[in-house]
Scaffold this active site. Structure first.
Site, PDB file in Angstrom:
ATOM      1  N   ARG A 194      72.827  63.824 -94.595  1.00  0.00           N
ATOM      2  CA  ARG A 194      73.739  64.712 -93.802  1.00  0.00           C
ATOM      3  C   ARG A 194      74.347  63.567 -93.051  1.00  0.00           C
ATOM      4  O   ARG A 194      75.817  63.558 -93.027  1.00  0.00           O
ATOM      5  CB  ARG A 194      73.561  65.028 -92.216  1.00  0.00           C
ATOM      6  CG  ARG A 194      72.459  66.724 -92.535  1.00  0.00           C
ATOM      7  CD  ARG A 194      72.139  67.365 -91.150  1.00  0.00           C
ATOM      8  NE  ARG A 194      73.709  67.345 -90.103  1.00  0.00           N
ATOM      9  CZ  ARG A 194      73.457  66.940 -89.214  1.00  0.00           C
ATOM     10  NH1 ARG A 194      72.273  67.274 -88.768  1.00  0.00           N
ATOM     11  NH2 ARG A 194      74.929  66.793 -88.151  1.00  0.00           N
ATOM     12  N   ARG A 198      77.196  70.847 -85.773  1.00  0.00           N
ATOM     13  CA  ARG A 198      77.743  71.562 -84.811  1.00  0.00           C
ATOM     14  C   ARG A 198      79.509  71.128 -84.837  1.00  0.00           C
ATOM     15  O   ARG A 198      79.540  72.156 -84.384  1.00  0.00           O
ATOM     16  CB  ARG A 198      76.708  70.299 -83.789  1.00  0.00           C
ATOM     17  CG  ARG A 198      77.615  70.697 -82.357  1.00  0.00           C
ATOM     18  CD  ARG A 198      77.213  69.399 -81.396  1.00  0.00           C
ATOM     19  NE  ARG A 198      77.523  69.494 -80.464  1.00  0.00           N
ATOM     20  CZ  ARG A 198      78.345  70.619 -79.179  1.00  0.00           C
ATOM     21  NH1 ARG A 198      77.348  71.719 -79.607  1.00  0.00           N
ATOM     22  NH2 ARG A 198      79.207  70.500 -78.504  1.00  0.00           N
ATOM     23  N   LYS A 215      81.404  59.274 -91.441  1.00  0.00           N
ATOM     24  CA  LYS A 215      80.683  60.715 -90.777  1.00  0.00           C
ATOM     25  C   LYS A 215      81.993  61.118 -89.913  1.00  0.00           C
ATOM     26  O   LYS A 215      82.733  62.599 -90.290  1.00  0.00           O
ATOM     27  CB  LYS A 215      79.816  61.273 -91.510  1.00  0.00           C
ATOM     28  CG  LYS A 215      78.988  62.619 -90.516  1.00  0.00           C
ATOM     29  CD  LYS A 215      77.564  62.489 -90.375  1.00  0.00           C
ATOM     30  CE  LYS A 215      77.386  62.693 -88.983  1.00  0.00           C
ATOM     31  NZ  LYS A 215      77.592  64.047 -88.568  1.00  0.00           N
ATOM     32  N   ASN A 216      81.569  61.029 -88.854  1.00  0.00           N
ATOM     33  CA  ASN A 216      82.164  61.610 -87.253  1.00  0.00           C
ATOM     34  C   ASN A 216      83.399  61.121 -88.248  1.00  0.00           C
ATOM     35  O   ASN A 216      83.947  61.769 -86.963  1.00  0.00           O
ATOM     36  CB  ASN A 216      81.531  60.938 -86.291  1.00  0.00           C
ATOM     37  CG  ASN A 216      79.975  60.812 -86.299  1.00  0.00           C
ATOM     38  OD1 ASN A 216      79.763  62.089 -86.981  1.00  0.00           O
ATOM     39  ND2 ASN A 216      79.227  60.677 -85.609  1.00  0.00           N
ATOM     40  N   PRO A 244      76.490  72.799 -75.008  1.00  0.00           N
ATOM     41  CA  PRO A 244      77.520  73.052 -75.153  1.00  0.00           C
ATOM     42  C   PRO A 244      79.511  73.420 -75.429  1.00  0.00           C
ATOM     43  O   PRO A 244      78.783  72.564 -75.857  1.00  0.00           O
ATOM     44  CB  PRO A 244      77.553  73.987 -72.835  1.00  0.00           C
ATOM     45  CG  PRO A 244      77.370  72.327 -72.791  1.00  0.00           C
ATOM     46  CD  PRO A 244      76.022  71.911 -73.937  1.00  0.00           C
ATOM     47  N   ILE A 245      79.654  74.092 -75.784  1.00  0.00           N
ATOM     48  CA  ILE A 245      81.224  74.047 -75.600  1.00  0.00           C
ATOM     49  C   ILE A 245      81.935  74.499 -74.660  1.00  0.00           C
ATOM     50  O   ILE A 245      83.098  75.104 -75.248  1.00  0.00           O
ATOM     51  CB  ILE A 245      81.083  74.689 -76.930  1.00  0.00           C
ATOM     52  CG1 ILE A 245      81.282  75.809 -77.252  1.00  0.00           C
ATOM     53  CG2 ILE A 245      81.053  74.029 -78.365  1.00  0.00           C
ATOM     54  CD1 ILE A 245      81.351  77.240 -78.594  1.00  0.00           C
TER      55      ILE A 245
HETATM   56  C1  UD1 Z   1      80.082  63.591 -81.243  1.00  0.00           C
HETATM   57  C2  UD1 Z   1      79.468  63.146 -82.212  1.00  0.00           C
HETATM   58  C3  UD1 Z   1      78.671  62.393 -82.006  1.00  0.00           C
HETATM   59  C4  UD1 Z   1      77.419  62.003 -81.028  1.00  0.00           C
HETATM   60  C5  UD1 Z   1      78.556  62.592 -79.775  1.00  0.00           C
HETATM   61  C6  UD1 Z   1      78.115  61.837 -78.712  1.00  0.00           C
HETATM   62  C7  UD1 Z   1      80.286  64.143 -84.307  1.00  0.00           C
HETATM   63  C8  UD1 Z   1      80.443  64.745 -85.348  1.00  0.00           C
HETATM   64  N1  UD1 Z   1      80.097  64.136 -83.323  1.00  0.00           N
HETATM   65  O1  UD1 Z   1      79.182  64.465 -80.824  1.00  0.00           O
HETATM   66  O2  UD1 Z   1      77.876  62.133 -83.422  1.00  0.00           O
HETATM   67  O3  UD1 Z   1      76.451  61.694 -80.186  1.00  0.00           O
HETATM   68  O4  UD1 Z   1      79.754  62.790 -80.131  1.00  0.00           O
HETATM   69  O5  UD1 Z   1      79.259  60.047 -78.707  1.00  0.00           O
HETATM   70  O6  UD1 Z   1      81.826  63.502 -84.137  1.00  0.00           O
HETATM   71  N2  UD1 Z   1      79.631  68.865 -73.350  1.00  0.00           N
HETATM   72  C9  UD1 Z   1      79.658  69.743 -72.711  1.00  0.00           C
HETATM   73  N3  UD1 Z   1      80.618  70.854 -72.633  1.00  0.00           N
HETATM   74  C10 UD1 Z   1      80.863  70.619 -74.448  1.00  0.00           C
HETATM   75  C11 UD1 Z   1      81.153  69.510 -74.605  1.00  0.00           C
HETATM   76  C12 UD1 Z   1      80.393  68.283 -74.962  1.00  0.00           C
HETATM   77  O7  UD1 Z   1      78.867  69.307 -72.077  1.00  0.00           O
HETATM   78  O8  UD1 Z   1      81.889  71.625 -74.132  1.00  0.00           O
HETATM   79  C13 UD1 Z   1      78.939  67.839 -73.328  1.00  0.00           C
HETATM   80  C14 UD1 Z   1      77.325  67.642 -74.257  1.00  0.00           C
HETATM   81  O9  UD1 Z   1      76.454  68.677 -73.523  1.00  0.00           O
HETATM   82  C15 UD1 Z   1      76.897  66.465 -74.131  1.00  0.00           C
HETATM   83  C16 UD1 Z   1      78.155  65.492 -73.751  1.00  0.00           C
HETATM   84  O10 UD1 Z   1      78.934  66.003 -73.340  1.00  0.00           O
HETATM   85  O11 UD1 Z   1      76.081  66.184 -73.586  1.00  0.00           O
HETATM   86  C17 UD1 Z   1      78.417  64.801 -75.094  1.00  0.00           C
HETATM   87  O12 UD1 Z   1      79.093  65.919 -76.354  1.00  0.00           O
HETATM   88  P1  UD1 Z   1      80.496  65.519 -77.014  1.00  0.00           P
HETATM   89  O13 UD1 Z   1      81.119  63.818 -76.819  1.00  0.00           O
HETATM   90  O14 UD1 Z   1      81.277  67.060 -77.033  1.00  0.00           O
HETATM   91  O15 UD1 Z   1      79.996  64.938 -78.713  1.00  0.00           O
HETATM   92  P2  UD1 Z   1      80.339  65.935 -80.094  1.00  0.00           P
HETATM   93  O16 UD1 Z   1      81.679  65.633 -79.898  1.00  0.00           O
HETATM   94  O17 UD1 Z   1      79.322  67.219 -79.828  1.00  0.00           O
END
Ligand code: UD1
Length: 414
Positions: free
Chosen positions: A395, A89, A20-21, A119-120
């Site tokens: 999902r 997300r 999926k990811n 957050p993004i």
């Molecule tokens: C992806 C995966 C999810 C997995 C995660 C961690 C997909 C669709 N999802 O999610 O299944 O659990 O990686 O391996 O591939 N963060 C920030 N700011 C940002 C982005 C992230 O602070 O702009 C923080 C998040 O809050 C979190 C951490 O970084 O604490 C990890 O997030 P991230 O690696 O971005 O995970 P996702 O891409 O959302």
């Protein structure tokens, strides 16, 4: 609802779905390419359906036959409807792709599993370095790249998977060279680069912490086989483990499963990698899984923490979990407690005292992987477990009830 009558002993062979990811960023990447993309091993999941709806809304045509998804990419608009953004997300990865292909993008803040604040900021600041002007308008993001996307040096303060993917998608077709320092190293990143490079991209080092992207002018659709889902694999391994079972997973990449092996070995399972397959034999009673700390790849994945907690719940002894990635990722613990598990939570730490047996109970899936943990626990529990909130599970898991029933579980949808 998913209804499980436990306990069962799982045995047999199970094919593992495509990841999926990996599929979600690949679908966003297909948007960048002129002409047709064919994805094989594409899992049949509601998150994939959501991504397809986003592509169709943007003007692309998509058709699926079994595990083959064909995307004809010719976008006519650049916005993602709010309901599709809220559904998952990872729809945020469309931001980089739409911006690159259309020069502008409009979308709301993303939804998805409630795992605490997600957050993004890293996505947005990286895209800004590539030349995007992003502003908030009525709860939505409006991004434009008036001077086009240009190469930049981007150093991520955390190796975010989604931010790394967004930069790759935005920078693949651009002027100049982009460097991502402290990039995420998850295998899904390497899968995305393999596809983009097949389409004409020039991405080097994906899967390592420094990725270099030489921008190209255009990309052309290509054929690609989605990598196997390592989290689905570990879920079925946990299901076999808690039931004292013996299963063989087929269609897996064992290199991706290695970082998740320690709890299986600690708890007394025998795991044998066999080329593109993996065999797991569990003892009658598991031991504790000891110590699990979730970390970015190649550390232990946060997505595997909940299903391994179900193993710890019935493993003899004490196991300790430290969740370092997401703040609110222990919602399944309270549900497991309804089934008789002994779990104490303190911030990012969970201490699990393994009990001899769990009992069936009505429980709720609050998120995708937490829901999978309840399925795993239900297979080990005495009596009936009824899981609600199962749309979360759909999902990410293709036909989970059918696959487990094939292995001997008494499980059905109700
Ligand atoms: C992806 C995966 C999810 C997995 C995660 C961690 C997909 C669709 N999802 O999610 O299944 O659990 O990686 O391996 O591939 N963060 C920030 N700011 C940002 C982005 C992230 O602070 O702009 C923080 C998040 O809050 C979190 C951490 O970084 O604490 C990890 O997030 P991230 O690696 O971005 O995970 P996702 O891409 O959302």
């Amino acid at each position: 609802m998913i209804i499980i009558d436990g306990p069962a002993r799982l045995s047999g062979e199970i094919p593992v779905q495509g990841a999926k990811n990996s599929t979600l960023p690949l679908l966003a990447a297909a948007l960048l390419c002129k002409g047709q993309t064919v994805l094989y091993n594409c899992p049949d999941l509601s998150d994939v359906d959501t991504a397809v709806k986003i592509l169709e809304h943007l003007g692309c045509s998509c058709s699926r036959t079994d595990d083959r998804l064909i995307i004809d990419s010719a976008p006519t608009r650049c916005d993602v409807p709010p309901d599709l953004m809220r559904e998952m997300r990872s729809s945020i990865v469309f931001l980089g792709a739409i911006l690159s292909r259309c020069g502008e993008a409009k979308m709301c803040f993303p939804g998805g599993c409630e795992l605490g604040p997600r957050p993004i900021d890293l996505h947005l600041s990286a895209l800004a370095k590539l030349g995007a002007e992003i502003r908030e308008e009525g709860g939505c993001l409006v991004a434009r790249a008036p001077g086009g996307i240009h190469g930049a040096y981007i150093s991520l303060s955390f190796p975010s998977v989604g931010a790394t993917e967004n930069v790759m998608l935005a920078a693949c077709c651009s002027e100049g060279t982009t460097v991502i320092a402290n990039a995420a190293r998850e295998p899904e990143i390497a899968d995305l680069a393999r596809y983009l490079n097949r389409c004409g991209g020039r991405i080097y080092g994906a899967g390592e912490s420094c990725i270099i992207i030489d921008g190209v002018q255009e990309l052309y659709g290509a054929e690609h086989r989605v990598m196997p889902d390592r989290i689905a694999a570990v879920t079925y391994m946990a299901a076999a483990a808690v039931t004292g079972g013996s299963i063989t997973l087929t269609g897996v990449d064992n290199a991706h499963i290695m970082p998740m092996l320690s709890p299986f070995e600690e708890s007394g399972c025998v795991v044998r990698p066999l080329g593109g397959a993996l065999n797991l034999m569990a003892p009658q009673r598991l031991r504790a899984v000891k110590h699990i700390r979730t970390m970015p790849y190649p550390g232990f994945p946060t997505d595997a923490q909940p299903v391994v907690m179900s193993m710890a719940a019935v493993g003899e002894g004490t196991s300790i979990f430290v969740e370092n990635i997401f703040e609110n990722r222990y919602k399944h613990a309270a549900e497991l407690a309804r089934m008789g598990a002994s779990i104490k939570l303190e911030g990012k730490v969970a201490v699990v005292e393994g009990v001899e047996a769990l009992h069936g109970a009505p429980v709720t899936a609050w998120d995708l992987r937490g829901g999978a943990a309840l399925v795993v626990a239900g297979l080990a529990a005495q009596g009936r477990t009824e899981i609600t909130g199962t749309w979360h599970i759909r999902r990410g898991y293709e036909n989970i009830t059918g696959r487990l029933a094939d292995l001997g579980a008494r499980i059905r949808e109700g």
